[in-house]
Design a protein around this motif. Sequence first.
Motif, short mmCIF file in Angstrom:
data_model
loop_
_atom_site.label_atom_id
_atom_site.label_comp_id
_atom_site.label_asym_id
_atom_site.label_seq_id
_atom_site.Cartn_x
_atom_site.Cartn_y
_atom_site.Cartn_z
N UNK A 110 0.81 -1.32 -0.02
CA UNK A 110 0.00 -0.05 0.06
C UNK A 110 0.88 1.40 0.26
N UNK A 111 1.91 1.37 0.87
CA UNK A 111 2.65 2.71 0.98
C UNK A 111 3.37 2.86 -0.35
N UNK A 112 3.70 1.62 -1.26
CA UNK A 112 4.35 2.08 -2.29
C UNK A 112 3.34 2.02 -3.55
N UNK A 113 2.36 1.99 -3.64
CA UNK A 113 1.42 2.09 -4.78
C UNK A 113 1.40 3.47 -5.26
N UNK A 114 1.19 4.37 -4.44
CA UNK A 114 1.54 5.76 -4.83
C UNK A 114 2.70 6.07 -5.65
N UNK A 115 3.68 5.77 -5.45
CA UNK A 115 4.84 5.79 -6.22
C UNK A 115 4.78 5.07 -7.51
N UNK A 116 4.21 3.88 -7.48
CA UNK A 116 4.21 3.06 -8.77
C UNK A 116 3.31 3.90 -9.79
N UNK A 117 2.01 4.33 -9.25
CA UNK A 117 1.04 5.00 -9.95
C UNK A 117 1.50 6.18 -10.55
#
Length: 270
Positions: A181-188
């Motif tokens: 969850x905490x990394x999904x923003x960066x990947x998006x």
Amino acid sequence: MTRQAMAGTTLRGELIAEALAMAIIITLGDSAAAMLILYDPSPYATAYWGVCIAWGLAVTIAIYVTGAVSGTHANPAVTLALTLFRGFPRAKVLPYVVAQVVGAMIGAALVHQLFGPVIDAYNVTHGLTRAGGGAAGVFFTAPGAHITPLHAFWDEVILTGILLLGIFAITDEFNTSAPMANASALVIGLLVACIGAAAGYLEGWPINPARDFGPRLFCWLTGWGDAALPGPDNYWWVPIAGPLLGGVIGAGMYQYLVKPYLPPRTSVAA
């Protein structure tokens, strides 16, 4: 507090978050566009990836700021896809979209505050006017070289389809290959940047109706007039209709062509 009052308070917070998310994205993204367009030499003249990563990081920051409140749709195409495939309440769709457009207008207003004198100087230097579309590319998108509005429509269907296909995969809790969850923003954010790097010169990769229409509406109100709405060749509808259709197609592809074939989740008895 009654349940109805609590629901109203929650929705108000969600709408504030959606507007704030779009304001962040447009303020940072359109500022990068201003740096590309208004300055000669441009700091991005031989480093276009910098513009793409600025847009991507703007999305990432917006998600980190507002995701816990509204989920950071920050895109009517995302809101529509989540409504059709992931149970987002239909009653919230219109308020979310309005908040997104308002937030995009606020972002455009902040960019205008930042770069207004530079925009006016650029137009004077190049013999342009706002009414004639001078420096409009700072705020909203347009077809690139050799691209007709109809071609741009199908481009946006494809590119937004890729965006939603990726977002649905990245945010699927049952997809074991998705980031935490905490990394999904960066990947998006990187996904947005990647789309821009791959196809941004076609028509500015709006992939988001609010991203284009909010600044376009702001510019219509502040001197760009017909150059903003309806735009040359009545282009205004393309960055709205293309992403909405493409988002549904991309999300549907994930739901029907990928999700049913994910590895089964099994529970382990205690």
